[in-house]
Enzyme design. Structure first.
Site, mmCIF file in Angstrom:
data_model
loop_
_atom_site.group_PDB
_atom_site.id
_atom_site.type_symbol
_atom_site.label_atom_id
_atom_site.label_comp_id
_atom_site.label_asym_id
_atom_site.label_seq_id
_atom_site.Cartn_x
_atom_site.Cartn_y
_atom_site.Cartn_z
ATOM 1 N N TYR A 78 27.182 94.122 24.889
ATOM 2 C CA TYR A 78 26.359 92.764 24.984
ATOM 3 C C TYR A 78 25.838 92.813 26.424
ATOM 4 O O TYR A 78 26.344 93.200 27.550
ATOM 5 C CB TYR A 78 27.363 91.744 24.765
ATOM 6 N N ASP B 66 25.063 98.421 32.915
ATOM 7 C CA ASP B 66 25.412 97.072 32.796
ATOM 8 C C ASP B 66 27.039 96.884 33.188
ATOM 9 O O ASP B 66 27.862 97.091 32.402
ATOM 10 C CB ASP B 66 25.176 96.475 31.267
ATOM 11 N N LYS C 163 29.547 88.065 36.900
ATOM 12 C CA LYS C 163 30.751 87.717 36.626
ATOM 13 C C LYS C 163 31.562 87.821 38.250
ATOM 14 O O LYS C 163 31.515 86.722 39.009
ATOM 15 C CB LYS C 163 31.501 88.306 35.786
HETATM 16 C C1 LIG Z 1 28.805 88.632 30.534
HETATM 17 C C2 LIG Z 1 28.031 89.756 30.290
HETATM 18 C C3 LIG Z 1 26.359 89.539 30.537
HETATM 19 C C4 LIG Z 1 25.718 88.223 30.657
HETATM 20 O O1 LIG Z 1 26.245 87.369 31.658
HETATM 21 P P1 LIG Z 1 25.861 86.099 31.852
HETATM 22 O O2 LIG Z 1 26.032 85.576 33.280
HETATM 23 O O3 LIG Z 1 26.815 85.363 30.655
HETATM 24 O O4 LIG Z 1 24.490 85.719 31.344
HETATM 25 C C5 LIG Z 1 25.929 90.717 30.387
HETATM 26 N N1 LIG Z 1 26.408 91.951 30.223
HETATM 27 C C6 LIG Z 1 27.878 92.102 30.262
HETATM 28 C C7 LIG Z 1 28.105 93.319 30.131
HETATM 29 C C8 LIG Z 1 28.541 91.122 30.171
HETATM 30 O O5 LIG Z 1 29.860 91.127 30.090
#
Ligand SMILES: *Cc1c(COP(=O)(O)O)cnc(C)c1O
Length: 427
Positions: A143, A238, A266
């Site tokens: 994701y 990511d 995060k």
């Molecule tokens: C949480 C997450 C996102 C999205 O971040 P948001 O702050 O919720 O938009 C993108 N990539 C990864 C791997 C994530 O865990």
């Protein structure tokens, strides 16, 4: 007696779709009523009935030093007293950028944004802008936020283009996104052999945390690095979840791989909205205002959010912090596995740094397809038994879990003890 959570959920649904501001919070996959949180402290959150839970969601990752850590709260209060947002640069943003570059050596320059979605979306645009190519490669089960080009699932053939996973995403957008299987090195090689010269970038969670916790094999990531370099494609890690979480210097430090762009989020906001993307100067120079790739944000680098992030980044660098977090998370994973084995439940667990995965499977999954074979009804019963006992795990089988620096031996032991009873009741 009616729970206040039920009353609040009813009320919330009148003015908010599904009662929540992010879908997973609605408990749709586990059933039951979401807990409305009134406050949190260290490893605990309290719901509207005043019930206390040991928290293994941690705001989905940011709460790495525990909730309402006094140092973070003080930094936020001090920053807030000086003004909430200026729309002009500040010295604190420079400090934050310097800290990120120091902690993640593959980053020489970084741009701060306000969410992980923005970070990955901008990283994609940068990769496309820098290469002049449109095609992106992503992997099933990873994701990367909710940008249009990334809400895609695999098409019918292995190397055919994907289908949108959300209504409202034009098929035209996702025809530039190729979705491959996580950890399938051969398929990645085939894709590059066929269309490598058209690939702008490969985006991957080097340790996946959005199909539960799934580790990439070193072979998979090494091959990805090699192919991207060979074909002039940009490798985007990511690390919105794994950054400062799987290890202080990110998953890339565990694998010894240097991505071209890293997306962060995060933990770097410590609970306030900060995210970032960065890489070598050579690629970051394509960003406006010095380059042609446009990206902007009214609240980017917001002083209050940056204060929370900086305070958090300092705390996780204190001597022993990561060692202790890693040890505690691994104690939890091992304790849960042992408790399940005692009860004869098909279960296993894994952890990296301060994140963990629990699987109702006989062996650890290495792909989305493997994860999909888990016993979801069993997970749901386990989830509710733990919730009743006051331990809050992620309300869906396909999510990773998080431990904080405030979870000590006694707290983890208590959770394992509760799990022993929950597992026994499953068979
Ligand atoms: C949480 C997450 C996102 C999205 O971040 P948001 O702050 O919720 O938009 C993108 N990539 C990864 C791997 C994530 O865990």
């Amino acid at each position: 007696m009616t729970s206040k959570n039920d009353t609040l959920m009813e009320r919330a649904q009148r003015t908010t779709p599904g009662g929540v501001n992010s879908p997973v919070r609605a408990f749709r996959s586990v059933g039951g009523t979401p807990r409305f949180i009134t406050h949190a402290d260290g490893p605990y959150v309290w719901d509207a009935d005043g019930k206390r839970y040991t928290d293994y969601v941690g705001s989905w990752g940011p709460a790495i030093v525990g909730h309402a850590h006094p140092t973070v709260v003080k930094a936020v209060q001090e920053a807030a007293a000086k003004g909430l947002s200026f729309g002009a640069p500040t010295e604190a943003e420079i400090e934050m950028a310097e800290e990120i570059c120091r902690l993640v050596p593959s980053i020489e320059q970084v741009r701060l944004v306000s969410s992980g979605t923005e970070a990955t979306m901008s990283a994609l645009r940068l990769a496309r802008g820098a290469t002049g190519r449109d095609l992106i490669v992503k992997f099933e089960g990873c994701y990367h936020g909710h940008a249009d080009s990334l809400l895609v699932k695999a098409g019918s053939g292995l190397l055919t283009f994907g289908n949108p996973t959300s209504a409202g995403v034009p098929a035209d957008f996702v025809q530039h996104t190729l979705v491959l299987e996580y950890n399938n090195t051969q398929q990645l090689e085939d894709a590059f052999a066929e269309m490598g010269d058209d690939i702008a970038c490969v985006i991957v969670e080097p340790i996946a945390g959005n199909m539960n916790l799934v580790r990439a094999t070193p072979e998979f990531l090494n091959t990805m690095r090699k192919l991207c370099s060979q074909y002039g494609a940009v490798l985007i890690f990511d690390e919105v979840m794994s950054g400062f979480r799987a290890a202080l210097h990110g998953a890339q430090s565990l694998y010894g791989i240097t991505p071209d762009i890293t997306a962060l989020g995060k933990v770097i906001g410590g609970g306030l909205p900060v995210a970032a993307f960065g890489g070598k100067v050579d690629i970051m120079k394509h960003m406006a205002p010095i380059g042609p790739v446009y990206q902007a944000g009214t609240l980017s680098g917001n002083p209050v959010a940056v204060a929370a992030g900086m305070a958090t980044l300092k705390l996780i660098q204190e001597p022993g912090f990561f060692e202790s977090l890693t040890r505690q998370t691994s104690r939890l994973a091992q304790g849960l596995s042992a408790a399940a084995a005692e009860a004869g439940v098909g279960f296993c667990a894994d952890s990296v740094g301060g994140m963990f995965g629990i699987y109702f499977l006989d062996q650890k999954p290495d792909s989305y397809a493997a994860m999909m074979r888990s016993d979801i009804p069993k997970f749901n019963r386990f989830f509710h038994a733990m919730l009743d006992a006051g331990h809050f795990f992620a309300p869906a089988a396909f999510e990773a879990g998080f431990v904080s620096g405030a979870h000590d031996d006694a707290i983890v032991d208590e959770t394992v003890e509760a799990a022993r009873k929950a597992f026994a009741a499953l068979v």
